[in-house]
Design a protein around this motif. Structure first.
Motif, PDB file in Angstrom:
ATOM      1  N   ARG A 183      77.743  69.810   5.742  1.00 41.36           N
ATOM      2  CA  ARG A 183      78.523  68.647   5.195  1.00 41.36           C
ATOM      3  C   ARG A 183      78.181  68.527   3.813  1.00 41.36           C
ATOM      4  NH1 ARG A 183      79.776  64.710   8.518  1.00 41.36           N
ATOM      5  NH2 ARG A 183      78.920  64.676  10.699  1.00 41.36           N
ATOM      6  N   ILE A 184      76.829  69.029   3.110  1.00 47.64           N
ATOM      7  CA  ILE A 184      76.862  69.080   1.518  1.00 47.64           C
ATOM      8  C   ILE A 184      77.767  70.040   1.179  1.00 47.64           C
ATOM      9  CG2 ILE A 184      75.388  69.572  -0.124  1.00 47.64           C
ATOM     10  CD1 ILE A 184      73.072  68.532   1.452  1.00 47.64           C
ATOM     11  N   ARG A 185      77.873  71.334   1.848  1.00 47.45           N
ATOM     12  CA  ARG A 185      79.061  72.220   1.295  1.00 47.45           C
ATOM     13  C   ARG A 185      80.338  71.483   1.203  1.00 47.45           C
ATOM     14  NH1 ARG A 185      79.713  77.280  -1.405  1.00 47.45           N
ATOM     15  NH2 ARG A 185      77.479  77.877  -0.574  1.00 47.45           N
ATOM     16  N   ASN A 186      80.713  70.955   2.412  1.00 54.26           N
ATOM     17  CA  ASN A 186      82.187  70.496   2.345  1.00 54.26           C
ATOM     18  C   ASN A 186      82.383  69.324   1.554  1.00 54.26           C
ATOM     19  OD1 ASN A 186      84.581  70.493   4.077  1.00 54.26           O
ATOM     20  ND2 ASN A 186      83.941  68.481   4.623  1.00 54.26           N
ATOM     21  N   LEU A 187      81.301  68.627   1.154  1.00 55.93           N
ATOM     22  CA  LEU A 187      81.464  67.582   0.137  1.00 55.93           C
ATOM     23  C   LEU A 187      81.878  68.230  -1.141  1.00 55.93           C
ATOM     24  CD1 LEU A 187      81.253  64.616  -0.686  1.00 55.93           C
ATOM     25  CD2 LEU A 187      78.667  64.802  -0.815  1.00 55.93           C
ATOM     26  N   VAL A 188      80.838  69.038  -1.602  1.00 50.26           N
ATOM     27  CA  VAL A 188      80.885  69.506  -2.979  1.00 50.26           C
ATOM     28  C   VAL A 188      82.267  70.425  -2.992  1.00 50.26           C
ATOM     29  CG1 VAL A 188      79.719  70.949  -4.546  1.00 50.26           C
ATOM     30  CG2 VAL A 188      78.603  69.250  -3.167  1.00 50.26           C
ATOM     31  N   GLN A 189      82.534  71.136  -2.005  1.00 48.82           N
ATOM     32  CA  GLN A 189      83.581  72.392  -2.035  1.00 48.82           C
ATOM     33  C   GLN A 189      85.010  71.906  -1.901  1.00 48.82           C
ATOM     34  OE1 GLN A 189      82.144  76.297  -0.991  1.00 48.82           O
ATOM     35  NE2 GLN A 189      83.564  76.295   0.552  1.00 48.82           N
ATOM     36  N   VAL A 190      85.060  70.592  -1.222  1.00 45.78           N
ATOM     37  CA  VAL A 190      86.363  70.296  -0.653  1.00 45.78           C
ATOM     38  C   VAL A 190      86.518  68.783  -0.856  1.00 45.78           C
ATOM     39  CG1 VAL A 190      87.995  69.827   1.351  1.00 45.78           C
ATOM     40  CG2 VAL A 190      86.362  71.903   1.481  1.00 45.78           C
ATOM     41  N   GLN A 191      85.755  67.775  -0.440  1.00 42.85           N
ATOM     42  CA  GLN A 191      85.877  66.311  -0.314  1.00 42.85           C
ATOM     43  C   GLN A 191      86.149  65.979  -1.881  1.00 42.85           C
ATOM     44  OE1 GLN A 191      83.484  64.319   2.238  1.00 42.85           O
ATOM     45  NE2 GLN A 191      83.998  65.523   3.842  1.00 42.85           N
ATOM     46  N   LEU A 192      85.082  66.403  -2.721  1.00 44.17           N
ATOM     47  CA  LEU A 192      84.863  65.981  -4.263  1.00 44.17           C
ATOM     48  C   LEU A 192      86.117  66.305  -4.889  1.00 44.17           C
ATOM     49  CD1 LEU A 192      81.144  66.193  -5.186  1.00 44.17           C
ATOM     50  CD2 LEU A 192      82.526  64.014  -4.903  1.00 44.17           C
ATOM     51  N   PRO A 193      86.653  67.514  -4.959  1.00 46.90           N
ATOM     52  CA  PRO A 193      87.737  67.948  -5.877  1.00 46.90           C
ATOM     53  C   PRO A 193      89.049  67.124  -5.314  1.00 46.90           C
ATOM     54  CG  PRO A 193      86.381  69.898  -4.802  1.00 46.90           C
ATOM     55  CD  PRO A 193      85.902  68.786  -4.422  1.00 46.90           C
ATOM     56  N   TYR A 194      88.982  67.044  -3.920  1.00 50.11           N
ATOM     57  CA  TYR A 194      90.124  65.882  -3.351  1.00 50.11           C
ATOM     58  C   TYR A 194      90.111  64.605  -4.023  1.00 50.11           C
ATOM     59  CZ  TYR A 194      93.370  63.767  -0.047  1.00 50.11           C
ATOM     60  OH  TYR A 194      94.227  62.601   0.488  1.00 50.11           O
ATOM     61  N   ALA A 195      89.218  64.104  -3.671  1.00 55.46           N
ATOM     62  CA  ALA A 195      89.065  62.588  -4.098  1.00 55.46           C
ATOM     63  C   ALA A 195      89.162  62.445  -5.680  1.00 55.46           C
ATOM     64  CB  ALA A 195      87.271  62.147  -3.783  1.00 55.46           C
ATOM     65  N   SER A 196      88.666  63.404  -6.572  1.00 60.64           N
ATOM     66  CA  SER A 196      88.741  63.257  -7.898  1.00 60.64           C
ATOM     67  C   SER A 196      90.133  63.533  -8.423  1.00 60.64           C
ATOM     68  CB  SER A 196      87.982  64.392  -8.762  1.00 60.64           C
ATOM     69  OG  SER A 196      88.273  65.699  -8.333  1.00 60.64           O
ATOM     70  N   SER A 197      90.929  64.341  -7.727  1.00 50.56           N
ATOM     71  CA  SER A 197      92.296  64.739  -8.118  1.00 50.56           C
ATOM     72  C   SER A 197      93.103  63.696  -7.517  1.00 50.56           C
ATOM     73  CB  SER A 197      92.894  65.947  -7.535  1.00 50.56           C
ATOM     74  OG  SER A 197      92.631  66.145  -6.058  1.00 50.56           O
ATOM     75  N   SER A 198      92.803  62.879  -6.485  1.00 50.41           N
ATOM     76  CA  SER A 198      93.697  61.846  -6.144  1.00 50.41           C
ATOM     77  C   SER A 198      93.609  60.598  -6.682  1.00 50.41           C
ATOM     78  CB  SER A 198      93.252  61.381  -4.522  1.00 50.41           C
ATOM     79  OG  SER A 198      93.419  62.660  -3.595  1.00 50.41           O
ATOM     80  N   ALA A 199      92.211  60.442  -7.275  1.00 48.53           N
ATOM     81  CA  ALA A 199      91.921  59.271  -8.126  1.00 48.53           C
ATOM     82  C   ALA A 199      92.702  59.604  -9.580  1.00 48.53           C
ATOM     83  CB  ALA A 199      90.465  58.980  -8.379  1.00 48.53           C
ATOM     84  N   PHE A 200      92.748  60.679  -9.995  1.00 45.45           N
ATOM     85  CA  PHE A 200      93.620  61.215 -11.276  1.00 45.45           C
ATOM     86  C   PHE A 200      95.078  60.702 -10.911  1.00 45.45           C
ATOM     87  CE2 PHE A 200      93.548  64.678 -14.962  1.00 45.45           C
ATOM     88  CZ  PHE A 200      93.994  63.735 -15.665  1.00 45.45           C
ATOM     89  N   LEU A 201      95.525  61.172  -9.855  1.00 48.12           N
ATOM     90  CA  LEU A 201      96.828  60.925  -9.611  1.00 48.12           C
ATOM     91  C   LEU A 201      97.268  59.475  -9.249  1.00 48.12           C
ATOM     92  CD1 LEU A 201      99.641  62.118  -8.963  1.00 48.12           C
ATOM     93  CD2 LEU A 201      98.941  62.259  -6.304  1.00 48.12           C
ATOM     94  N   ALA A 202      96.370  58.632  -8.960  1.00 54.62           N
ATOM     95  CA  ALA A 202      96.525  57.226  -8.613  1.00 54.62           C
ATOM     96  C   ALA A 202      96.659  56.420  -9.882  1.00 54.62           C
ATOM     97  CB  ALA A 202      95.496  56.688  -7.612  1.00 54.62           C
ATOM     98  N   VAL A 203      95.775  56.871 -10.821  1.00 55.81           N
ATOM     99  CA  VAL A 203      95.841  56.377 -12.118  1.00 55.81           C
ATOM    100  C   VAL A 203      97.265  56.696 -12.769  1.00 55.81           C
ATOM    101  CG1 VAL A 203      94.633  55.894 -14.291  1.00 55.81           C
ATOM    102  CG2 VAL A 203      93.427  56.084 -12.161  1.00 55.81           C
ATOM    103  N   GLY A 204      97.294  57.964 -12.760  1.00 55.89           N
ATOM    104  CA  GLY A 204      98.718  58.697 -13.169  1.00 55.89           C
ATOM    105  C   GLY A 204      99.908  57.720 -12.805  1.00 55.89           C
ATOM    106  N   LEU A 205      99.796  57.646 -11.501  1.00 57.54           N
ATOM    107  CA  LEU A 205     101.195  56.765 -11.090  1.00 57.54           C
ATOM    108  C   LEU A 205     101.073  55.296 -11.779  1.00 57.54           C
ATOM    109  CD1 LEU A 205     100.894  57.720  -7.312  1.00 57.54           C
ATOM    110  CD2 LEU A 205     102.830  58.229  -8.975  1.00 57.54           C
ATOM    111  N   PHE A 206     100.049  54.654 -11.975  1.00 54.29           N
ATOM    112  CA  PHE A 206     100.128  53.633 -12.662  1.00 54.29           C
ATOM    113  C   PHE A 206     100.500  53.570 -13.812  1.00 54.29           C
ATOM    114  CE2 PHE A 206      97.595  50.375 -15.354  1.00 54.29           C
ATOM    115  CZ  PHE A 206      98.161  49.189 -14.914  1.00 54.29           C
ATOM    116  N   SER A 207      99.995  54.609 -14.663  1.00 51.54           N
ATOM    117  CA  SER A 207     100.568  54.926 -16.061  1.00 51.54           C
ATOM    118  C   SER A 207     101.915  55.125 -16.070  1.00 51.54           C
ATOM    119  CB  SER A 207      99.768  56.289 -16.445  1.00 51.54           C
ATOM    120  OG  SER A 207     100.031  56.280 -17.901  1.00 51.54           O
ATOM    121  N   PHE A 208     102.624  55.688 -15.246  1.00 51.25           N
ATOM    122  CA  PHE A 208     104.162  55.992 -15.174  1.00 51.25           C
ATOM    123  C   PHE A 208     104.956  54.577 -14.996  1.00 51.25           C
ATOM    124  CE2 PHE A 208     107.819  56.339 -12.325  1.00 51.25           C
ATOM    125  CZ  PHE A 208     108.589  57.322 -13.237  1.00 51.25           C
TER     126      PHE A 208
END
Length: 619
Positions: A183-208
Motif C-alpha cells: 500500500r505504501i509503495r502503491n501510494l507513493v509510486q502510483v496514487q500520489l502522482p495521479y492525485a497531484s496531476s489530476s488536481a493540477f488539471l482541475a485547477v487548469g480547467l478552472f483557469s481555462f
C-alpha cells in the motif's frame, strides 16, 4: 499529538506481531531470443527450458539500448526476448490465511506471466509498451482450496530486444505482514502522482474558463496548457493496468510530445512574467517541439520507432529545458520578477529530477527507486497556483484602485452636478417668483401707483390693493412649503390664508373636501399654479358675485381629481363670459394647461357660478 504517536505505534506493532515475510533477493536468469510476441503457456516447467541458467542478484536490470530502431526488417518484424527469472521459496509453515507475492516493480516493456510450481498465477493483459510497469503487483499464491505455498516461482517476461528491463526483489508473506508495504509503495509510486496531476488539471480547467471571460489575460490560458501537458506527461506512471483505449504508438506520441509541450508552454509563461522574450529562443523551442512531433507520428513508424527514439529525444529536451529555465532565471532577475525566479529555479530542479528519472528509466540506477518527476509536479503546481493567486490579488487590488479612482471622480462629478442643479433650481425658482410677482402683486401695485399719481385713488381702493398684494405674497410663500404631493394639505393652506378675508367680507365657507389620491407631480411650481387658479376664483366671487356662501368640494373621477368651487351669488352669463373671455379666465386656463389640468366655468345648481378644476392623478 499523543493520538498520532499511538496510531504510528499500532501501525508498527501490527506487522511486527505478524509472520515475518520472506524477502527474495536471489534468482536465476535465462534469456531466449525470438520474434514477435507469443502468449505465455498455461504451465511452465523450468526443467524443460532450453539454455543455461545464470545466477543474478535482485533487483536485476539490463541497460536499455539508446539508439532508435531504424532497420526496415526489424521494424516490420521486431525482435523480442523472453526472459525467465527463477526464484526458490523456502518451506513456509502452515497458516490459516493465504500468502501473497508482492513485486514492487517489474520494469520492462512487453508481457509478464507469473508461475508458482509450474501453474500460471498471473498474466498481464495490458499493452506492449505501456503495460503498467510502474504499478506494483499483488498476487495471491495459495488462495484456493487445498493450495500450498509454491516452492519455485517463475517469471516470464517477453519484451522487445534492446529495451532493457528488469525485476525488483520479491516478497512472500501473509496479508498482515506484507500488505502495508504494497500500500505504501502503491501510494507513493502510483496514487500520489495521479492525485497531484489530476488536481493540477482541475485547477487548469478552472483557469481555462477564467480565460474565456478574460481573453486579454493569456496567463490563464498558458496555465491551462501547462496543466494539460503535465497531466498527459504523467499518465504513463499510473495507467496500463488494463489495455489502453488507444494504440501504443499514439500513446507514445502523446506522452513524448506532452513533455515537449510542457517546456514550450513554460517558456511562454516565463515570457509573460519577465516581459523580455528572446525571439531566437522562442523559435528554437517551437521548432524542436514541432520536429519531435512530426518524427514521432505513428504514420512514420515504418521509418523510425518513436518509442525507441524517446531516450535520445528526452536527453535533447533536458538540454532545451535547462536553457529555457537558465535564461528565464537571468531575465526574471533583470526584470525583478520574483514569481519568474521561483518558477525558473524550480524548473532547473525539475530538469535535475528529470535527469534522475531518465537514468532510472534506462536502468542506470536501482530500479526499485521511486520516480521523482511526478513529485516535481506538486512543487510546480504550488508555484503556478501562487503566481495565479498573486496575479488575481494584484488584479483585484488594481481593480479596487481603479474603482476608488472612478468613485472619487464620480463623487466630484456628482457634487458638481448637485451644485449646478441647485443653482439651476434657485435660478428657476427666482425666475418663477419674479414672473409671478410681476404678473400678480407687481401689476396690482403699478395700477395702484398710477391711480394715486392721477388722484383717482381713495383709501378703500388702496386698502383693497394692499390686501390683494398681501394675499398674493402669502400664496407665494405657501407654494414653497413642502406638501409631499398632498392636494388636501395645499387646499388647507389656502383655506387658512383666505378664511379671514372671506369672513371680513361676510361670506361663509362650506368645506366639503373628501380624501383624494396622492399626486406625485405636485411640486412648488405646480402648487403655485393651482393656488393661483383657486385664488382667482375666490377673488371674482368676493368682488363680483355678491355671494353669502362659498362651497369647496373635491371628488375623484377615474384617474382625475376634481376640485369644485360653488357660490350662491347672482351669477353671470357663462356663454357670454366664455365668448368674451376676460384676462382672469384666460390666466386660469393658461395655468391649468401648463400643469395638464382643465378649468371649466358653468352655472351653479341653485344660482351662482361653479368653477371646476380637473387635475390628473399622474402625469
Amino acid at each position: 499529538m499523543r493520538w498520532l504517536l499511538l496510531l504510528c505505534f499500532i501501525c508498527w506493532l501490527a506487522p511486527a506481531q505478524a509472520e515475518q515475510p520472506v524477502h527474495i533477493t536471489k534468482a536465476e536468469l535465462l534469456t531466449i531470443p525470438g520474434h514477435r510476441y507469443s502468449p505465455p503457456p498455461y504451465e511452465a516447467d523450468d526443467t524443460k527450458l532450453q539454455g543455461q541458467w545464470q545466477a543474478v542478484t535482485l533487483p536485476h536490470a539490463l541497460i536499455r539500448q539508446l539508439t532508435p530502431l531504424t532497420d526496415p526488417e526489424q521494424l516490420a518484424n521486431p525482435p523480442t526476448v523472453v526472459t525467465w527469472y527463477r526464484m526458490q521459496v523456502p518451506v513456509l509453515p502452515a497458516v490459516g490465511e493465504p500468502r501473497y507475492l508482492y513485486i514492487p516493480r517489474w520494469k520492462t516493456d512487453g508481457q509478464i506471466a507469473v508461475y508458482g510450481d509450474r501453474r500460471l498465477l498471473y498474466q498481464s493483459h495490458q499493452s506492449i509498451n505501456w503495460n503498467g510497469w510502474n504499478i506494483p503487483l499483488w498476487i495471491a499464491l495459495d488462495a484456493t482450496a487445498g493450495a500450498t505455498p509454491p516452492r519455485t516461482i517463475l517469471l516470464r517476461i517477453e519484451r522487445p530486444a534492446g529495451s532493457g528491463g528488469g525485476i525488483s526483489t520479491l516478497w512472500v508473506g501473509t496479508d498482515d505482514s506484507l500488505n502495508w508495504r504494497y500500500r505504501i509503495r502503491n501510494l507513493v509510486q502510483v496514487q500520489l502522482p495521479y492525485a497531484s496531476s489530476s488536481a493540477f488539471l482541475a485547477v487548469g480547467l478552472f483557469s481555462f474558463f477564467v480565460w474565456l471571460r478574460l481573453r486579454s489575460e493569456s496567463i490563464y490560458l498558458l496555465f491551462f496548457a501547462i496543466s494539460v501537458a503535465s497531466f498527459l506527461r504523467t499518465l504513463h506512471y499510473h495507467v496500463g493496468e488494463t489495455r489502453l483505449p488507444i494504440s501504443d504508438e499514439w500513446f507514445s506520441w502523446i506522452t513524448i510530445n506532452a513533455t515537449f509541450a510542457l517546456v514550450l508552454a513554460t517558456q511562454f509563461f516565463l515570457n509573460y512574467l519577465h516581459r523580455r522574450p528572446l525571439r531566437w529562443l522562442n523559435y528554437t523551442v517551437v521548432a524542436y517541439t514541432v520536429l519531435i512531433g512530426i518524427l514521432t507520428l505513428p504514420w512514420l513508424s515504418f521509418l523510425i520507432d518513436a518509442y525507441s527514439l524517446a531516450p535520445l529525444a528526452y536527453l535533447a529536451l533536458m538540454f532545451v529545458g535547462v536553457t529555457v529555465t537558465g535564461v528565464g532565471v537571468v531575465l526574471c532577475w533583470k526584470a525583478g520578477s520574483r514569481e519568474g525566479l521561483m518558477l525558473s529555479g524550480w524548473g532547473i530542479t525539475g530538469m535535475l529530477l528529470a535527469l534522475y528519472d531518465w537514468l532510472l528509466q534506462n536502468n542506470y540506477v536501482d530500479i526499485e527507486s521511486i520516480y521523482l518527476g511526478p513529485f516535481n509536479n506538486i512543487g510546480a503546481f504550488l508555484i503556478f497556483m501562487y503566481i495565479i493567486y498573486q496575479r488575481f490579488v494584484d488584479a483585484n487590488a488594481s481593480l479596487q484602485r481603479r474603482l476608488k479612482q472612478r468613485e472619487d471622480e464620480l463623487e466630484i462629478t456628482h457634487r458638481r452636478l448637485r451644485e449646478i442643479a441647485l443653482m439651476q433650481q434657485l435660478h428657476e425658482e427666482r425666475m418663477r417668483l419674479t414672473q409671478d410677482m410681476h404678473d400678480g402683486m407687481g401689476s396690482s401695485l403699478v395700477t395702484a401707483l398710477l391711480a394715486v399719481e392721477r388722484g383717482n385713488a381713495d383709501a378703500g381702493m388702496v386698502a383693497d390693493v394692499l390686501k390683494h398684494c398681501i394675499d398674493d405674497l402669502k400664496l407665494t410663500i405657501d407654494s414653497m412649503e413642502p406638501i409631499e404631493a398632498d392636494l388636501l394639505l395645499l387646499l388647507a393652506n389656502l383655506r387658512y390664508r383666505l378664511g379671514p378675508r372671506l369672513e371680513s367680507a361676510g361670506i361663509r365657507l362650506r368645506w366639503e373636501v373628501a380624501d383624494v389620491p396622492m399626486m406625485e407631480w405636485i411640486d412648488p411650481r405646480n402648487s403655485l399654479h393651482i393656488l393661483r387658479i383657486l385664488q382667482e376664483a375666490f377673488t371674482n366671487i368676493v368682488k363680483h358675485a355678491a355671494a353669502s356662501e362659498i362651497r369647496v368640494a373635491t371628488a375623484v373621477e377615474g384617474e382625475t381629481v376634481v376640485v369644485i368651487i360653488d357660490d350662491n351669488g347672482k351669477g353671470f352669463s357663462v356663454a357670454a363670459g366664455v365668448e368674451n373671455e376676460g384676462k382672469g379666465l384666460r390666466n386660469q386656463r393658461r395655468r391649468a394647461a401648463s400643469i395638464g389640468a382643465e378649468v371649466t366655468v358653468e352655472p351653479g345648481d341653485h344660482g351662482g357660478t361653479r368653477l371646476v378644476l380637473r387635475l390628473p392623478v399622474a402625469r
